[in-house]
Design a protein around this motif. Structure first.
Motif, short mmCIF file in Angstrom:
data_model
loop_
_atom_site.label_atom_id
_atom_site.label_comp_id
_atom_site.label_asym_id
_atom_site.label_seq_id
_atom_site.Cartn_x
_atom_site.Cartn_y
_atom_site.Cartn_z
N PRO A 293 0.82 -1.20 0.00
CA PRO A 293 0.00 0.00 0.00
C PRO A 293 0.85 1.26 0.00
CG PRO A 293 0.11 -0.92 2.20
CD PRO A 293 0.84 -1.88 1.31
N VAL A 294 0.21 2.36 -0.35
CA VAL A 294 0.87 3.66 -0.20
C VAL A 294 1.04 3.91 1.29
CG1 VAL A 294 0.67 6.13 -0.60
CG2 VAL A 294 -0.14 4.53 -2.34
N ARG A 295 2.28 4.21 1.69
CA ARG A 295 2.54 4.41 3.11
C ARG A 295 3.29 5.71 3.33
NH1 ARG A 295 6.16 -0.36 2.08
NH2 ARG A 295 8.31 0.43 1.87
N ARG A 296 3.20 6.15 4.55
CA ARG A 296 3.86 7.39 4.95
C ARG A 296 5.16 7.06 5.66
NH1 ARG A 296 4.40 10.18 9.56
NH2 ARG A 296 4.66 12.45 9.41
N VAL A 377 -6.75 9.96 -2.89
CA VAL A 377 -6.25 10.04 -4.27
C VAL A 377 -6.32 8.65 -4.90
CG1 VAL A 377 -4.72 12.01 -3.89
CG2 VAL A 377 -3.87 9.69 -3.49
N GLN A 378 -6.16 8.63 -6.22
CA GLN A 378 -6.04 7.39 -6.98
C GLN A 378 -4.69 7.40 -7.69
OE1 GLN A 378 -9.48 7.26 -9.52
NE2 GLN A 378 -10.79 6.42 -7.92
N GLU A 394 -3.20 -1.74 -11.71
CA GLU A 394 -4.55 -1.45 -11.27
C GLU A 394 -4.57 -0.14 -10.49
OE1 GLU A 394 -5.90 -4.73 -8.99
OE2 GLU A 394 -5.94 -6.14 -10.68
N THR A 395 -5.73 0.49 -10.45
CA THR A 395 -5.86 1.75 -9.74
C THR A 395 -5.73 1.51 -8.23
OG1 THR A 395 -7.29 2.65 -11.46
CG2 THR A 395 -7.33 3.74 -9.30
N ILE A 396 -4.89 2.31 -7.61
CA ILE A 396 -4.62 2.20 -6.17
C ILE A 396 -5.29 3.38 -5.49
CG2 ILE A 396 -2.83 2.01 -4.42
CD1 ILE A 396 -0.93 1.32 -6.84
N THR A 397 -6.14 3.13 -4.53
CA THR A 397 -6.77 4.20 -3.75
C THR A 397 -6.06 4.32 -2.42
OG1 THR A 397 -8.40 2.65 -2.84
CG2 THR A 397 -9.00 3.82 -4.87
N ALA A 398 -5.81 5.57 -2.02
CA ALA A 398 -5.06 5.80 -0.78
C ALA A 398 -5.25 7.24 -0.35
CB ALA A 398 -3.58 5.49 -0.99
N ILE A 399 -4.84 7.50 0.87
CA ILE A 399 -4.72 8.88 1.37
C ILE A 399 -3.31 9.35 1.06
CG2 ILE A 399 -4.83 10.37 3.38
CD1 ILE A 399 -7.52 9.27 2.55
#
Length: 827
Positions: A293-296, A377-378, A394-399
C-alpha cells in the motif's frame, strides 16, 4: 672544375656507403611525393572491399569511383612533378656531413699554394692520406621517412589501417565489381541479390545475412528491419512477404525495407532465389504492479513499493496521481468545488545498473506541500519499454501522505493554507480564521514571529481582495508564507538548522563530483561540523513529536560517532576516494533522517532513564572519592615512616592537616550516601520485576557500604574505608547492570507489541559506521560504560599496575607493602 666532379677514392666501402645513401634519398623523396595518392588508393580499395560504393545509387557509385580515380591521378601527377632525383654529388655531401672533419670535401680539394714546395706537397699528401682513411670508414646515412609535417592529420596511417582491416575482413573478390559500377544497373554482370535482417538494438540480438541462411525457417524479434537489395536488370528478381508491414523502396526499386511485425513467409524469386518462413517473436508489453500500500515514511514522505518487468527491459515509468473527489470529506474549506489541477506525474526510479527486465523498487516523493496532501487520491503506475509499449497497474486508492503537524496552531495554519489552495475563493474565510487565531494570542504561539506573519498574511489577502488583485500568483505567495509559518511554529529554528545542514551537504556532493581541492574540502567539512552541532543542539531542545515515532524505532548515536563519520568522509575525499566518500555521505544523510533521542513508545522517555544517568554519575564520583582516599592512605604511610625517627606529638598515623582531610573525605562520602538514598526514591526501571528488585537490593548494599566507609573515614581508618568503598562500587555496578537488563526487557516488550513494525537495523548493536558496538551490557554484563569520562577498565588496570609497582619497592615500610599485597590479593 667543381668539387663534385673530382673523382673520389674508389674504395669499396665508400662506394657502398655512397650508393645506399643515395638510395635512401630516393626513397625519402618518393615517399614525400607519392604518400597522398597512395593513401587515396588504399582508401578507395577499402571502400570497394567493403562494398561501400554498392550502398550508393548506381549512378552515384559510378561518379564516386570516377572522382576517386581522378583524385588519385591528380595527386600522383602533382607528386611526380615535385619529385627530384638525387645526384651523386648530393649523396656525397649528405654522407660527408656525417663524417668527422668532412673528409670527402677535403679529398675533393686541390692544394692552392705551395704545390711546388716539396715539404708543403708532402704535408698535403699526408693530409689527403689521412682523409682517405677517414672516408673509408663511412657508413650509409639512413633516410628521413617521417611525414608528420606533410601529413599533420595522419591520413596515411588511417589509410594503411583501413587497408589492413579490409584485407582481413573485407571481400577481395569485390575488386572485380569495380567495372560493374561504370555501367547502368541493367547492364550489371549477372543478376544477384542480398538481404539482411537487423533486430532492434534493445534486444541485443545479432543481425542476420539472408544469403547465408539455408534452413526453411528462423526466428527474429518483433520490429526487426528486413533489407533487400537487388543487382541486375529491373524485374530480374521479385519478392513477396507476409510480415505485416508495408515495404518502402528507393527510386530505382532495387532496394526495399520493411519491418517484421507478424509471422509469415518471405520469398525471393529469380536467380539464386530463396524462401523462408519467418517466426516473429512477439515483444510483450511491460507489466507493473504495486507490491504494497501507499505508506507514509518519516517526515511525511510518500512511499509506494512496486514490481516491474519486461522481456527486453523497462526503459521508463511514471506514477499518475489524481484526486479522488468522490471520497473527499467535503466540509469546512472543502465545501466549494476544487480548482482544476493537472494530475501529478512522478517518474518511477529505475535501476542505475544491472538488469531492468525484472526489478523491485520503491517510489519516494515528498508531496507535503501539494494541496492534495492528506486527501483521498487514486494512483496508477505505468511502465514503458524500448518499443514504446506501455503497461499499467490497477488503480490504487489511498490517502496521499504528507507532513503532519502536532502543534495545534501549526495544524490550523496548515489547514488554512490547504483551503486557500483548494479554491481561491476561500480567501475571505482564510483571513477570518487567521484573525480569530490572533485574538488574545499573547503567549499562544511557540514562535514569537508567528503573530506578525499572520497579520501580514491577513493584510495581504484583504488588501488584494479590495483592489481586485487577488490572483492565483498572489494566493501561491501567501500559501508559501503560511507553510513556512507552520514549520516555524512546529519546529522553531530547527527547520532553518536542518536546511542549512542539507545545503552544506549538497555543496559537499558537488565537491565530490567536481574534484575539489584540499582547502575547499577542509572549509566545507568545517561548515558541516558547525551546522551539525547547531542541528544536534536544536534537535535536543525540541519537544518530541507526539505520535511520530514508531515503537521500537530507535537510533542510539553519540556526537563522537557522528564526528568520527565526518572525519572519515574528509579523509576519503582528501585521498580522492570519492565513491567511498559519497557512500558514507549517504549513510550520514540516512542517519540524520532517522536521528532521534533514545526514547520509548509514543515519544515518552523510558521510565528510569534519568535515574540511571544519576546512578552512573554517583558511581563515577565514588570512584573519584576512592582515588582520593587511596592518596590519603599513602600520605599516612609516609607520615608513619617519618614518625619512626621521632614522635611529633600527634596520634599514630595522623597530623592535624591529615585529620582535616579525612573529615572532608568523610563528608563527601556521606553526601554520596544521601544522594544514593534520594535516587532510590525516584522512578527506576523494572519496578516489580525480578531484575528491578535485585537492583534495589544492590543499591541498599551500596548505601550500607558507603555509610560504613564514612564512619571509617571519621575514625581515620583510610584502609578500612577503601575496603568499604570497593564494596559500594561493586554493589553499584551490580545494581546498574540489573537496571539495564530491566530497561532492555521493557524496550523489547514495547517493540514486540508493535504490529510488524521493524526497528532500525543500524540502532541494534551497531554504530553509524556499521561496526559492532564495543560494549553491549546485554551480553557482557559490564556496566562500566555508564561512567562518564575515561574507560573504567583502563582506570582499574592503571591502579593495579601502580599498586604492584609500589609493593615491589623494597624501601617502603613493611606495613605499607603488606597492605598493598592484601589489596592485590583482594582485587
Amino acid at each position: 672544375m667543381p668539387r663534385a666532379a673530382i673523382d673520389l677514392p674508389a674504395s669499396a666501402p665508400l662506394r657502398r656507403a655512397l650508393s645506399l645513401t643515395r638510395a635512401g634519398m630516393v626513397a625519402e623523396r618518393t615517399a614525400r611525393a607519392f604518400w597522398l595518392p597512395l593513401s587515396l588508393a588504399l582508401l578507395t580499395a577499402t571502400a570497394v572491399a567493403f562494398n561501400l560504393f554498392g550502398h550508393l545509387p548506381v549512378g552515384w557509385a559510378f561518379w564516386a569511383l570516377v572522382s576517386a580515380a581522378l583524385a588519385i591521378a591528380g595527386t600522383f601527377l602533382w607528386g611526380l612533378r615535385r619529385l627530384r632525383w638525387p645526384s651523386r654529388a648530393e649523396a656525397a655531401q649528405r654522407l660527408d656531413r656525417t663524417l668527422h672533419g668532412r673528409p670527402l670535401a677535403a679529398i675533393a680539394d686541390a692544394q692552392a699554394i705551395g704545390a711546388s714546395d716539396p715539404a708543403s706537397a708532402a704535408l698535403w699528401a699526408a693530409h689527403r692520406a689521412r682523409m682517405q682513411g677517414l672516408a673509408a670508414s663511412a657508413r650509409p646515412v639512413s633516410p628521413d621517412l617521417h611525414l608528420a609535417r606533410q601529413d599533420p592529420y595522419a591520413l596515411r596511417l588511417i589509410a594503411l589501417t583501413a587497408a589492413v582491416v579490409a584485407l582481413l575482413f573485407g571481400a577481395p573478390q569485390r575488386m572485380g565489381e569495380i567495372a560493374g559500377l561504370s555501367t547502368p544497373a541493367g547492364a550489371a554482370i549477372g543478376p544477384s541479390w542480398e538481404g539482411w535482417i537487423t533486430p532492434p538494438s534493445y534486444t541485443g540480438r545479432p543481425g542476420l545475412y539472408l544469403n547465408e541462411i539455408t534452413r526453411e525457417d528462423f526466428e527474429v524479434p518483433q520490429g526487426a528491419r528486413v533489407i533487400l537489395r537487388f543487382y541486375g536488370p529491373p524485374g530480374s528478381h521479385e519478392y513477396s512477404q507476409g510480415l505485416g508491414d508495408e515495404a518502402q523502396s528507393d527510386e530505382t526499386g532495387q532496394s526495399v525495407q520493411f519491418a517484421a511485425l507478424q509471422p509469415g513467409r518471405l520469398t525471393i524469386d529469380g536467380p539464386g532465389g530463396r524462401s523462408w518462413y519467418v517466426v516473429v517473436l512477439p515483444d510483450a508489453a511491460p507489466e507493473i504492479s504495486a507490491t504494497g500500500p501507499v505508506r507514509r515514511a518519516r517526515g511525511g514522505v510518500m512511499e509506494l513499493p512496486f514490481h516491474a518487468s519486461d522481456d527486453h527491459g523497462v526503459t521508463g515509468g511514471e506514477a499518475e496521481i489524481t484526486l479522488d473527489l468522490s471520497a473527499v470529506d467535503r466540509r469546512h474549506g472543502l465545501t466549494s468545488e476544487p480548482e482544476d489541477r493537472e494530475s501529478l506525474q512522478l517518474d518511477l526510479p529505475l535501476p542505475m545498473s544491472g538488469n531492468r527486465a525484472e526489478f523491485d523498487d520503491i517510489l519516494r516523493e515528498d508531496l507535503s506541500k501539494h494541496p492534495w496532501a492528506h486527501l483521498p487520491v487514486q494512483v496508477v503506475l505505468r511502465a514503458t519499454d524500448a518499443a514504446g509499449q506501455t503497461g499499467e497497474s490497477e488503480t490504487i486508492t489511498a490517502i496521499l501522505p504528507g507532513r503532519r503537524f502536532f502543534e495545534p496552531s501549526a495544524q490550523a495554519v496548515a489547514e488554512i493554507r490547504r483551503d486557500l489552495l483548494w479554491n481561491i475563493d476561500n480567501a475571505p474565510r482564510a483571513a477570518q480564521l487567521m484573525r480569530a487565531m490572533l485574538h488574545l494570542s499573547e503567549g499562544a504561539f511557540r514562535a514569537e514571529a508567528a503573530p506578525g506573519i499572520l497579520r501580514e498574511s491577513v493584510r495581504a489577502i484583504e488588501a488584494r481582495l479590495d483592489s481586485g488583485r487577488w490572483t492565483p500568483e498572489a494566493r501561491d505567495e501567501v500559501a508559501t508564507k503560511l507553510w513556512d509559518l507552520a514549520l516555524l511554529i512546529e519546529e522553531g529554528e530547527l527547520a532553518n538548522a536542518r536546511e542549512r545542514l542539507r545545503r552544506i551537504q549538497d555543496q559537499l556532493d558537488e565537491a565530490m563530483r567536481s574534484g575539489a581541492s584540499r582547502e575547499e574540502i577542509e572549509d566545507l567539512m568545517e561548515e558541516l561540523r558547525e551546522a551539525m552541532r547547531d542541528y544536534m543542539r536544536m534537535l535536543a531542545e525540541q519537544p518530541r513529536e507526539r505520535g511520530e515515532r514508531q515503537p521500537g524505532e530507535q537510533m542510539e548515536v553519540t556526537g563522537n560517532q557522528i564526528q568520527e563519520l565526518m572525519n572519515r568522509i574528509q579523509e576519503l575525499m582528501e585521498e580522492g576516494r570519492m565513491d567511498e566518500a559519497a557512500e558514507l555521505m549517504a549513510r550520514l544523510n540516512e542517519l540524520l533522517e532517522n536521528l532521534q533521542v533514545t526514547e520509548g513508545e509514543g515519544g515518552e522517555p523510558m521510565p528510569g532513564s534519568e535515574a540511571m544517568e544519576g546512578l552512573g554519575d554517583t558511581l563515577g564520583d565514588q570512584q573519584s572519592l576512592a582515588d582520593d582516599t587511596f592518596r590519603e592512605l599513602q600520605e599516612q604511610f609516609n607520615r608513619n615512616w617519618q614518625d619512626q625517627d621521632g614522635d611529633n606529638g600527634q596520634g599514630p598515623g595522623q597530623s592535624e592537616s591529615g585529620s582535616d582531610r579525612m573529615d572532608d573525605l568523610a563528608e563527601r562520602q556521606q553526601a554520596l550516601r544521601e544522594r544514593l538514598r534520594e535516587q532510590q526514591l525516584q522512578i527506576l526501571p523494572g519496578e516489580g520485576t525480578p531484575e528491578g528488585e535485585g537492583a534495589l537490593d544492590a543499591l541498599e548494599e551500596a548505601e550500607r557500604a558507603m555509610d560504613e566507609a564514612a564512619e571509617a573515614l571519621r575514625e581515620g581508618d583510610a584502609r578500612g574505608s577503601l575496603e568499604r568503598q570497593a564494596e559500594a562500587m561493586d554493589a553499584l555496578r551490580e545494581g546498574l547492570r540489573q537496571f539495564n537488563d530491566a530497561m532492555r526487557q521493557d524496550r523489547a516488550e514495547r517493540a514486540d507489541g508493535d504490529d510488524g513494525q521493524e526497528g532500525l537495523a543500524q540502532g541494534e548493536g551497531r554504530d553509524p559506521l556499521g561496526r559492532q558496538r564495543r560494549g553491549d551490557s546485554a551480553s557482557s554484563g559490564d556496566i562500566g560504560s555508564v561512567v562518564p569520562g575515561e574507560d573504567p577498565r583502563q582506570r582499574a588496570q592503571d591502579l593495579m599496575d601502580e599498586i604492584r609497582r609500589r609493593s615491589a619497592e623494597r624501601e617502603r615500610p613493611e606495613s605499607e607493602r603488606d597492605y598493598l599485597n592484601r589489596l592485590i590479593d583482594r582485587f
